[in-house]
Design a protein around this motif. Sequence first.
Motif, short mmCIF file in Angstrom:
data_model
loop_
_atom_site.label_atom_id
_atom_site.label_comp_id
_atom_site.label_asym_id
_atom_site.label_seq_id
_atom_site.Cartn_x
_atom_site.Cartn_y
_atom_site.Cartn_z
N GLN A 316 0.81 -1.21 0.00
CA GLN A 316 0.00 0.00 0.00
C GLN A 316 0.85 1.26 0.00
O GLN A 316 0.56 2.22 -0.72
CB GLN A 316 -0.91 0.03 1.23
N PHE A 317 1.89 1.26 0.83
CA PHE A 317 2.59 2.52 1.10
C PHE A 317 4.04 2.54 0.62
O PHE A 317 4.67 3.60 0.62
CB PHE A 317 2.55 2.81 2.61
N GLY A 318 4.59 1.41 0.24
CA GLY A 318 5.97 1.35 -0.19
C GLY A 318 6.86 0.76 0.89
O GLY A 318 6.68 1.04 2.08
N VAL A 319 7.83 -0.05 0.49
CA VAL A 319 8.74 -0.69 1.45
C VAL A 319 9.54 0.35 2.20
O VAL A 319 9.62 0.34 3.43
CB VAL A 319 9.68 -1.68 0.73
N ASP A 320 10.15 1.29 1.47
CA ASP A 320 10.98 2.29 2.14
C ASP A 320 10.16 3.18 3.06
O ASP A 320 10.61 3.57 4.14
CB ASP A 320 11.71 3.16 1.11
N ARG A 323 9.50 1.22 6.22
CA ARG A 323 10.74 1.15 7.00
C ARG A 323 10.97 2.48 7.74
O ARG A 323 11.28 2.49 8.94
CB ARG A 323 11.92 0.84 6.08
N TYR A 324 10.83 3.58 7.01
CA TYR A 324 11.06 4.89 7.62
C TYR A 324 10.07 5.15 8.75
O TYR A 324 10.45 5.56 9.85
CB TYR A 324 10.94 5.99 6.57
N PHE A 325 8.81 4.90 8.48
CA PHE A 325 7.78 5.18 9.49
C PHE A 325 8.05 4.43 10.78
O PHE A 325 8.01 5.01 11.88
CB PHE A 325 6.39 4.82 8.96
N GLU A 341 -3.31 5.83 8.77
CA GLU A 341 -3.29 7.30 8.75
C GLU A 341 -1.95 7.85 9.23
O GLU A 341 -1.44 8.82 8.67
CB GLU A 341 -4.41 7.88 9.63
N ALA A 342 -1.42 7.22 10.27
CA ALA A 342 -0.14 7.70 10.81
C ALA A 342 0.98 7.52 9.80
O ALA A 342 1.86 8.38 9.66
CB ALA A 342 0.18 6.96 12.11
N ILE A 343 0.97 6.39 9.08
CA ILE A 343 1.99 6.14 8.05
C ILE A 343 1.90 7.20 6.95
O ILE A 343 2.91 7.81 6.56
CB ILE A 343 1.84 4.73 7.45
N VAL A 344 0.69 7.45 6.46
CA VAL A 344 0.50 8.44 5.40
C VAL A 344 0.91 9.82 5.86
O VAL A 344 1.62 10.56 5.15
CB VAL A 344 -0.97 8.42 4.91
N THR A 345 0.48 10.21 7.06
CA THR A 345 0.77 11.55 7.57
C THR A 345 2.27 11.77 7.73
O THR A 345 2.83 12.78 7.28
CB THR A 345 0.07 11.78 8.92
N ARG A 346 2.95 10.82 8.37
CA ARG A 346 4.38 10.96 8.63
C ARG A 346 5.18 10.95 7.32
O ARG A 346 6.05 11.80 7.12
CB ARG A 346 4.85 9.84 9.55
N PRO A 506 7.06 9.59 -3.73
CA PRO A 506 5.75 10.12 -4.13
C PRO A 506 4.82 10.24 -2.94
O PRO A 506 4.96 9.53 -1.94
CB PRO A 506 5.25 9.09 -5.14
N ARG A 507 3.89 11.17 -3.04
CA ARG A 507 2.90 11.34 -1.97
C ARG A 507 2.03 10.10 -1.85
O ARG A 507 1.70 9.45 -2.84
CB ARG A 507 2.00 12.56 -2.24
#
Length: 517
Positions: A316-320, A323-325, A341-346, A506-507
């Motif tokens: 959904q959000f990307g491996v990197d 990892r960063y989040f 939501e927290a993953i997307v926001t951060r 990317p966003r």
Amino acid sequence: MAEPYYITTAIAYPNGKPHIGHAYEAIAADVIARFQRMNGRDVRLVTGTDEHGLKMDQTARAAGRDTLEFATEMSNAFRHTFDQLNISYDAFCRTTEARHKEASTRLWQAMEASGDLYLDRYEGWYSVRDEAFYSEDELIEGEGGQKLSPQNTPVEWTVEESWFFRLSKYRDFLIELNETPGFLEPESRRNEVLSFLKGQELRDLSVSRTSFDWGVPVPGSPGHVMYVWVDALTTYLTGIGYPDNTEMFGRFWPANLHLIGKDIVRFHAVYWPAFLKSANLPVPQSIFGHGFLLHRGEKMSKSLGNVVDPLDLAAQFGVDQLRYFLLREVSFGQDGSYSSEAIVTRCNAELANSFGNLAQRVMSFIAKNCDGSVTATAPVEQADAALREKVRQACAEELPQAFERLAISAGLEAWIQAVFACNAYIDEQAPWALRKTDPERMKRVLATLCGCIRDLAIALSPVTPTSTAKILDALCIPQDARDLSALAHDPALGTIRVEDPTPAFPRLELPVDDETA
């Protein structure tokens, strides 16, 4: 020859598919391993699966499966997950492998030669889920008066013939070891273990079972298999060639770091050092017990329906980004919480909008307006020097020092502050305006920014290796100039080339129909 660095994850128990907690630990270990490689160390990262024990056998039987076949399927699921999450392990060990059985046998024989194993009868409380023995005073009372382990798992009274390990013999040694600064971190874990060691007499440990046969056979004792934790902990030796590859073993042992969950600290800080001491082997240099990941503040469980496959999050959000989040959001060593939501926001705020946008703005500007090349001849002004020093301190001092002490989120905080400083600088200097009014000053500003972006990408590489490689590729940074030592050289003093810049971060969008939210 480069200085060795040996790091291990806990050896995962694959009676079910990997969850986000397994991913969190593997990612953290990988970040540390990659960081140490960038620091010039000869790194060995070992992970794997712990496939023996009663719980594994019962799970397979309940599913109507052959135990080894089931273990192989589950082990492959862990390996696949770690591969997809870009875990750069050097060895993936299975406890069902012949080399591991040999290592476990040799360790057992070494403990036996020290006179630390004896045959007796075991009567006591045992948790199948924890694969652990508990004394009466450690138990807690559950609903309806049911006895539970300190981990809130069911226990059952067990009576059988067993080999025992003279753990009591090593009490003073273990207290002194755990009081040694740096051996067991963080401090809260050390206090728990010392309280256990000092608060009671240390009883000898049952280290074999006869009620099932799914395990490593005890040498010279038909009908006995090794207690699963003797077998599992030995994996740390198997992964560096024990007992036959004496060159590799001599180079990498003792381990620099065992990275484990806080729920298995006792096995690593009490049982494991005692086994090693008995076998006349050095103890690990450091053990770090990290916290748990909670989903929206709740512990994950199948009954609550909040168990998430880490590969679904990565898809959904990307491996990197994942990892960063995980390493930015949670103060390493403490419990932390996550949600979609927290993953997307951060990730949008820091990776996409701040660093990714900065890199893309600067490199695209150079590609479009400077024919992909900048040579700065204008003098360095105070604002340029101040920014370069801010970024240098963050990337070459603050982040590495924080990563060395496993304060990963603190290191990333220093990093993002340097990113914010770069964004403030580009807004103040406005190279798009300088293009018309002072082209030479524009080149100096762009060169300064490219030097900073290079440093920031190198420093972040252990966490987001694929995405930062895109940035470094676009900046034409050679592969052999991407370690921490490269930060001592400033590319802003020469000609900077940019080729095919593409957005690295990317966003993210939160899916409307998101089951993990």
